[in-house]
Design a protein around this motif. Structure first.
Motif, PDB file in Angstrom:
ATOM      1  N   MET A  13       0.825  -1.201   0.000  1.00  0.00           N
ATOM      2  CA  MET A  13       0.000   0.000   0.000  1.00  0.00           C
ATOM      3  C   MET A  13       0.867   1.262   0.000  1.00  0.00           C
ATOM      4  O   MET A  13       0.511   2.260  -0.580  1.00  0.00           O
ATOM      5  N   TRP A  67      -1.772  -4.210  -8.877  1.00  0.00           N
ATOM      6  CA  TRP A  67      -2.166  -2.838  -9.201  1.00  0.00           C
ATOM      7  C   TRP A  67      -2.862  -2.713 -10.537  1.00  0.00           C
ATOM      8  O   TRP A  67      -3.707  -1.845 -10.736  1.00  0.00           O
ATOM      9  N   ILE A  78      -8.959  -8.641  -5.155  1.00  0.00           N
ATOM     10  CA  ILE A  78      -9.516  -7.478  -4.473  1.00  0.00           C
ATOM     11  C   ILE A  78      -9.352  -7.724  -2.966  1.00  0.00           C
ATOM     12  O   ILE A  78      -9.846  -8.732  -2.456  1.00  0.00           O
ATOM     13  N   TYR A  85     -13.868   0.094  -2.328  1.00  0.00           N
ATOM     14  CA  TYR A  85     -12.835   1.101  -2.574  1.00  0.00           C
ATOM     15  C   TYR A  85     -11.768   0.552  -3.515  1.00  0.00           C
ATOM     16  O   TYR A  85     -11.383   1.187  -4.496  1.00  0.00           O
ATOM     17  N   TRP A  86     -11.298  -0.659  -3.193  1.00  0.00           N
ATOM     18  CA  TRP A  86     -10.217  -1.247  -3.992  1.00  0.00           C
ATOM     19  C   TRP A  86     -10.652  -1.577  -5.401  1.00  0.00           C
ATOM     20  O   TRP A  86      -9.903  -1.376  -6.360  1.00  0.00           O
ATOM     21  N   LYS A  89     -10.748   1.583  -7.367  1.00  0.00           N
ATOM     22  CA  LYS A  89      -9.395   2.098  -7.580  1.00  0.00           C
ATOM     23  C   LYS A  89      -8.652   1.284  -8.643  1.00  0.00           C
ATOM     24  O   LYS A  89      -8.047   1.834  -9.558  1.00  0.00           O
TER      25      LYS A  89
END
Ligand SMILES: [Zn+2]
Length: 142
Positions: A13, A67, A78, A85-86, A89
């Motif tokens: 992260m 990513w 995920i 959220y992920w 993103k």
């Protein structure tokens, strides 16, 4: 599947500026060994490509499987915490990647994406890079 333990997850992260990652360094040194000249992270090109081979009108992206959501890859997932959220993103990353490739191709560039999981086998990686960057040389070696 959450494939990372907590320390590696936080390491991952925190690595938000996704430049100069380990897979990228592996690809760069392979390209060096093969004797191809390139430039790094050209910000004036769509997606600021990782490696640019201007004289060959060729571009190599090195994508982390997490990513950039490598389809069907075990490293792509995920996270269980804040999945919404992920997902948003990571989907945004994928859309951005696709748009960059589209624009680059329109500008006449050839594009190769090397996935993180493809950098483990250096021999295969070198063959793939040679086939992409110099098909004639690749044919000679076969
Ligand atoms: Zn992968």
């Amino acid at each position: 599947v959450d494939f990372l333990d907590r320390p590696s997850r936080s390491r991952l992260m925190s690595r938000i500026p996704q430049k100069n990652t380990k897979p990228e360094l592996v690809v760069r040194s392979a390209v060096h060994r093969l004797g191809f000249r390139f430039r790094l992270h050209k910000r004036n090109l769509p997606g600021s490509p990782d490696l640019v081979f201007a004289s060959r009108k060729a571009i190599v992206f090195v994508h982390g499987c997490f990513w950039h959501r490598h389809a069907g890859c075990g490293r792509s997932c995920i996270p269980k915490t804040r999945p919404g959220y992920w997902k948003a993103k990571l989907d945004r990353n994928v859309r951005r990647d696709r748009a960059a490739v589209r624009k680059l191709k329109k500008l006449g560039w050839r594009v190769l994406v090397v996935w993180e999981c493809n950098t483990k086998n250096v021999r295969e990686l070198e063959q793939k890079l040679t086939r992409f960057l110099d098909p004639d040389r690749a044919a000679l070696r076969r």
